[in-house]
Design a protein around this motif. Sequence first.
Motif, PDB file in Angstrom:
ATOM      1  N   HIS A   1       0.841  -1.201   0.000  1.00  0.00           N
ATOM      2  CA  HIS A   1       0.000   0.000   0.000  1.00  0.00           C
ATOM      3  C   HIS A   1       0.875   1.250   0.000  1.00  0.00           C
ATOM      4  O   HIS A   1       2.099   1.182   0.012  1.00  0.00           O
ATOM      5  CB  HIS A   1      -0.966  -0.010   1.181  1.00  0.00           C
ATOM      6  CG  HIS A   1      -0.313   0.026   2.527  1.00  0.00           C
ATOM      7  ND1 HIS A   1       0.231  -1.084   3.133  1.00  0.00           N
ATOM      8  CD2 HIS A   1      -0.122   1.048   3.405  1.00  0.00           C
ATOM      9  CE1 HIS A   1       0.716  -0.759   4.316  1.00  0.00           C
ATOM     10  NE2 HIS A   1       0.523   0.530   4.501  1.00  0.00           N
ATOM     11  N   LEU A   2       0.216   2.400   0.020  1.00  0.00           N
ATOM     12  CA  LEU A   2       0.856   3.686  -0.228  1.00  0.00           C
ATOM     13  C   LEU A   2       1.720   4.221   0.907  1.00  0.00           C
ATOM     14  O   LEU A   2       2.607   5.037   0.665  1.00  0.00           O
ATOM     15  CB  LEU A   2      -0.230   4.751  -0.478  1.00  0.00           C
ATOM     16  CG  LEU A   2      -1.120   4.590  -1.693  1.00  0.00           C
ATOM     17  CD1 LEU A   2      -2.344   5.481  -1.530  1.00  0.00           C
ATOM     18  CD2 LEU A   2      -0.364   4.951  -2.953  1.00  0.00           C
TER      19      LEU A   2
ATOM     20  N   SER B   1       6.448   1.974   1.296  1.00  0.00           N
ATOM     21  CA  SER B   1       6.718   2.354  -0.096  1.00  0.00           C
ATOM     22  C   SER B   1       7.884   3.311  -0.298  1.00  0.00           C
ATOM     23  O   SER B   1       8.395   3.435  -1.411  1.00  0.00           O
ATOM     24  CB  SER B   1       5.466   3.015  -0.699  1.00  0.00           C
ATOM     25  OG  SER B   1       5.201   4.277  -0.062  1.00  0.00           O
TER      26      SER B   1
ATOM     27  N   ALA C   1       2.139  -3.775  -7.540  1.00  0.00           N
ATOM     28  CA  ALA C   1       1.274  -3.230  -6.503  1.00  0.00           C
ATOM     29  C   ALA C   1      -0.159  -3.327  -7.000  1.00  0.00           C
ATOM     30  O   ALA C   1      -0.409  -3.540  -8.197  1.00  0.00           O
ATOM     31  CB  ALA C   1       1.629  -1.787  -6.183  1.00  0.00           C
TER      32      ALA C   1
ATOM     33  N   THR D   1      -2.844   1.659  -5.840  1.00  0.00           N
ATOM     34  CA  THR D   1      -1.528   2.050  -5.350  1.00  0.00           C
ATOM     35  C   THR D   1      -0.627   2.470  -6.511  1.00  0.00           C
ATOM     36  O   THR D   1       0.077   3.486  -6.428  1.00  0.00           O
ATOM     37  CB  THR D   1      -0.889   0.881  -4.575  1.00  0.00           C
ATOM     38  OG1 THR D   1      -1.721   0.545  -3.468  1.00  0.00           O
ATOM     39  CG2 THR D   1       0.494   1.241  -4.059  1.00  0.00           C
TER      40      THR D   1
ATOM     41  N   LEU E   1       0.704   6.486  -6.413  1.00  0.00           N
ATOM     42  CA  LEU E   1       2.064   6.783  -5.965  1.00  0.00           C
ATOM     43  C   LEU E   1       2.791   7.806  -6.836  1.00  0.00           C
ATOM     44  O   LEU E   1       3.424   8.728  -6.305  1.00  0.00           O
ATOM     45  CB  LEU E   1       2.877   5.493  -5.846  1.00  0.00           C
ATOM     46  CG  LEU E   1       2.824   4.829  -4.470  1.00  0.00           C
ATOM     47  CD1 LEU E   1       3.456   3.451  -4.495  1.00  0.00           C
ATOM     48  CD2 LEU E   1       3.509   5.699  -3.417  1.00  0.00           C
TER      49      LEU E   1
ATOM     50  N   ALA F   1      -5.238  -0.644  -0.526  1.00  0.00           N
ATOM     51  CA  ALA F   1      -4.338  -1.587   0.157  1.00  0.00           C
ATOM     52  C   ALA F   1      -4.648  -3.021  -0.262  1.00  0.00           C
ATOM     53  O   ALA F   1      -5.801  -3.389  -0.479  1.00  0.00           O
ATOM     54  CB  ALA F   1      -4.473  -1.441   1.664  1.00  0.00           C
TER      55      ALA F   1
ATOM     56  N   THR G   1      -2.985   9.887   1.911  1.00  0.00           N
ATOM     57  CA  THR G   1      -3.237   8.591   1.279  1.00  0.00           C
ATOM     58  C   THR G   1      -4.564   7.963   1.708  1.00  0.00           C
ATOM     59  O   THR G   1      -4.959   6.932   1.164  1.00  0.00           O
ATOM     60  CB  THR G   1      -2.096   7.600   1.598  1.00  0.00           C
ATOM     61  OG1 THR G   1      -2.034   7.401   3.008  1.00  0.00           O
ATOM     62  CG2 THR G   1      -0.775   8.114   1.077  1.00  0.00           C
TER      63      THR G   1
END
Length: 433
Positions: free
Chosen positions: A92-93, A98, A112, A116, A120, A172, A265
């Motif tokens: 996840h972010l 990350s 991902a 995500t 990103l 996620a 996020t």
Amino acid sequence: MTSKPKTKVTFYNGLTTIGGPMIEVAYDKSHVLFDLGEVYHPELGLKMEDEDFATLLKYQLIGDVPDFYDPKVTGKEIDHERWEHSAAYISHLHLDHSKAMNLLAPEIPLYAGPLTAALLPVLNRDGEFLLPAADKPKNYTRPIIAAKLNEPIHVGDITLTVVPSDHDAYGATGLIVKTPDKTIVHTGDIRLHGYHPDWVRKFMAAGKGCDMLIIEGTGVSWPERSEDDSEEFKGVKNEIELTQRIVQYQKDNPKRQLTFNTYPTNVERILRIISDSPRKVVLHAKRAELLKLALKQDVPYYYLPEDEKIDALDPDLEISYQDLLKDDHQYFWQVVGHYDQLQKGGLYIHSNAEPLGDFDPAYAPFIENIKKRGIELITLRCSGHADVAELKEIIAGFEPKILAPVHTLHPELEENPFGERILPKRGEVFTLS
């Protein structure tokens, strides 16, 4: 006679900290790495420019992982003869999962979930979100492959399946890793009180009976506190209730300036606030840009006086900052600074926004400053992590043969009624036989 290869799991980081897990699964000439974050230690006072590779290793902010990082960063070549098939994955972010992804060698594919992968690069558009890649512009984000959910990805002898999960980071996912003889599940950050507990239960069913469950255990990190006294879990119990509370504050205060902030996020929370609020929700232009570029969604927004205009935003949706400062009935708007300009007697909702909590040295001064302005401050949070009871339910859903708790201050408090429980040390290798 050549012996049959065995599945090996190596734990590189994030074992007795909240965040930063880096774990490798290897079989013969194939290996995969997850996640690629940095442990959050604001008390170190490090700025992005201070976070060179040696410093990251010195403070154990990332794992000392061989044959995955870019040789331009490490000065060490990757052994491609040893490893014919490699891949990496981020769940996840959040930065503790990350932030170090740009350190991954360019030739190694990074997977991902689709949300995500979309969000990103937008979050890193100014180069302030991720660590920089070697020999690239500051705002470069390395390619991310948007995995098709619930469909297998083949990495030599290893198969990865990215599955929907629930956390307070939009999009996620969790991971099911299969080698020729074993199944390993990585929960990523997980909970059952979010918007999608049904996704988590489907994940549990898909990984039921796994040989190893690598589970985040944030919820057992404060045994000295009851859940009612824990900053992480006190207050509202689920995301639906949180949205309802925010709506109710608007209904209960028809003639008052109302402002808020959330973590960038936590996109689904902001989307729910926008859809359910009786007032018009107005975001800061940067947050509106995130929704526009990543999700193609247009929302009302404003600029601070020092902000530059953003071409991607619809000019017809701009709300004057001065109008927001004067308003007491029409808008519910995201405040990101200049708290000294807010109306005395107004109400501000801090909903898992930065500063994130008592562990951040900036938190107490921030709270004090708001209150000095005569503004009522409501801390309205909902944890992205499973609490103690939920962790037990999740473990029971997977029924793992081996439980490996990570991402917690007290992994020893996690129990496995279905088999063995291990407490990995940094760099420790477990061979599954």
